[in-house]
Design a protein around this motif. Structure first.
Motif, short mmCIF file in Angstrom:
data_model
loop_
_atom_site.label_atom_id
_atom_site.label_comp_id
_atom_site.label_asym_id
_atom_site.label_seq_id
_atom_site.Cartn_x
_atom_site.Cartn_y
_atom_site.Cartn_z
N VAL A 62 1.00 -1.04 0.07
CA VAL A 62 0.17 0.10 -0.04
C VAL A 62 1.00 1.13 -0.24
CG1 VAL A 62 -1.67 1.48 1.39
CG2 VAL A 62 -1.94 -0.99 1.21
N LEU A 63 1.67 1.14 0.84
CA LEU A 63 2.81 2.48 1.09
C LEU A 63 3.49 2.66 -0.23
CD1 LEU A 63 4.03 4.87 2.79
CD2 LEU A 63 5.26 2.85 3.74
N GLN A 64 4.02 1.59 -0.63
CA GLN A 64 5.01 1.75 -1.92
C GLN A 64 4.09 2.18 -3.00
OE1 GLN A 64 6.20 -2.29 -1.94
NE2 GLN A 64 8.26 -1.75 -1.09
N SER A 65 2.77 1.71 -3.11
CA SER A 65 1.81 2.19 -4.12
C SER A 65 1.60 3.93 -4.15
CB SER A 65 0.55 1.41 -4.30
OG SER A 65 -0.43 1.73 -5.09
N TRP A 66 1.53 4.37 -2.75
CA TRP A 66 1.18 5.65 -2.72
C TRP A 66 2.35 6.49 -3.19
CZ3 TRP A 66 -0.97 5.38 2.84
CH2 TRP A 66 -2.38 4.90 2.96
N ARG A 67 3.69 5.90 -2.82
CA ARG A 67 4.77 6.80 -2.98
C ARG A 67 5.07 6.71 -4.61
NH1 ARG A 67 3.43 8.82 1.31
NH2 ARG A 67 4.47 8.87 2.99
N ALA A 68 4.60 5.65 -5.13
CA ALA A 68 5.07 5.54 -6.59
C ALA A 68 4.10 6.49 -7.50
CB ALA A 68 4.86 4.20 -7.18
N GLU A 69 2.90 6.87 -6.80
CA GLU A 69 1.91 7.69 -7.37
C GLU A 69 2.20 9.17 -7.00
OE1 GLU A 69 -1.70 6.06 -6.18
OE2 GLU A 69 -1.70 4.48 -7.18
N GLY A 70 3.30 9.53 -6.29
CA GLY A 70 3.49 10.60 -5.74
C GLY A 70 2.82 11.28 -4.50
N GLN A 71 2.05 10.36 -3.98
CA GLN A 71 1.41 10.62 -2.52
C GLN A 71 2.16 10.97 -1.53
OE1 GLN A 71 -1.08 11.83 -0.63
NE2 GLN A 71 -2.56 10.77 -1.78
N ALA A 72 2.30 12.23 -1.12
CA ALA A 72 2.90 12.71 0.04
C ALA A 72 2.48 12.53 1.42
CB ALA A 72 3.33 14.14 -0.39
N LEU A 73 1.36 11.84 1.51
CA LEU A 73 0.56 11.85 2.73
C LEU A 73 1.53 11.12 3.81
CD1 LEU A 73 -2.07 11.21 4.29
CD2 LEU A 73 -2.22 9.14 3.33
N PRO A 74 1.62 11.85 4.92
CA PRO A 74 2.44 11.32 6.18
C PRO A 74 1.94 9.78 6.55
CG PRO A 74 1.90 13.87 6.32
CD PRO A 74 1.19 13.34 5.44
N VAL A 75 2.89 8.95 6.49
CA VAL A 75 2.29 7.74 7.18
C VAL A 75 3.02 7.40 8.24
CG1 VAL A 75 2.25 5.24 6.46
CG2 VAL A 75 1.60 7.18 4.76
N LEU A 76 2.37 6.80 9.40
CA LEU A 76 2.91 6.12 10.58
C LEU A 76 2.47 4.66 10.63
CD1 LEU A 76 2.75 7.23 14.25
CD2 LEU A 76 1.98 4.95 13.50
N ILE A 77 3.64 3.99 10.32
CA ILE A 77 3.26 2.49 10.51
C ILE A 77 3.14 1.95 11.87
CG2 ILE A 77 4.50 0.10 10.14
CD1 ILE A 77 5.77 1.23 7.57
#
Length: 219
Positions: A62-77
């Motif tokens: 999920v995280l890799q997909s967001w970052r590949a799409e340029g999604q800069a949403l802050p993420v806490l695992i």
């Protein structure tokens, strides 16, 4: 502020959502990686809490997909996986913070607030606009040194404007920061909230920029 929680443990996700809502956050919850990935890519959030061991699509994907799409949403695992290699993989995938289960919910809230503050470009916990002060870490507003009493909706709108003070914030963006995914929104609800805020902090501080949105300024 609006937070996305992606967690397949229903009891835990409910606990997190209740705690965040008690602190005035808007919260959307997804129970699997597929739904979570879609919400993170299509909705507007201030931060996301992401479990790794998710059904359908794992959290790392999920995280890799967001970052590949340029999604800069802050993420806490948020995960029970405490091995160093797991943490390295999470940060390499684009995570901004990492919290191991079991954990204290209050620590989670403090970490989320810090993520939102940094992603908004503020170095200090205290953001000021004239006589108005917002302690981001505590979630408190003061005007001329006195507490400002706010409803949850008022707090969400004012915090969004405060973190982007002196910048026009789009009306649609403000609505996205106030209401959760399945909320029934009245067409004039934002205007009503802004009207109440003007009575509490001063009519001149929140300007309506016709056709665009609202501007919080001390000028």
């Amino acid at each position: 502020m609006r937070i996305l929680v992606i967690e397949d443990d229903a009891a835990l996700s409910d606990e997190i959502a209740r705690a965040l809502r008690a602190e005035n956050f808007a919260v959307d919850v997804a129970a699997n990686g597929e739904d979570g990935r879609h919400l993170g890519a299509t909705e507007r959030y201030d931060a996301a809490v992401l479990d790794l061991g998710l059904p359908k699509v794992d959290g790392l994907t999920v995280l890799q997909s967001w970052r590949a799409e340029g999604q800069a949403l802050p993420v806490l695992i948020l995960t029970a996986r405490d091995a160093w290699a797991e943490k390295v993989a999470g940060f390499k995938a684009g995570a901004d913070d990492y919290l191991i289960k079991p954990f204290r919910v209050q620590e989670l809230i403090l970490r989320l607030r810090a993520l939102v503050r940094r992603s908004s470009g503020h170095a200090s916990n205290k953001v000021t606009c004239g006589a108005l002060e917002f302690d981001v870490q505590l979630g408190h507003f003061e005007m001329d040194g006195l507490p400002v009493r706010l409803t949850a909706f008022e707090w969400r709108v004012l915090s969004a404007l405060m973190l982007r003070k002196d910048t026009v914030v789009d009306r649609r963006e403000l609505l996205d920061r106030v209401y959760e995914y399945d909320a029934d929104v009245d067409s004039n609800s934002l205007e009503v909230i802004v009207g109440r805020l003007r009575r509490k902090i001063g009519a001149d501080m929140i300007r309506t920029i016709r056709g665009r949105g609202y501007l919080l300024t001390a000028d």
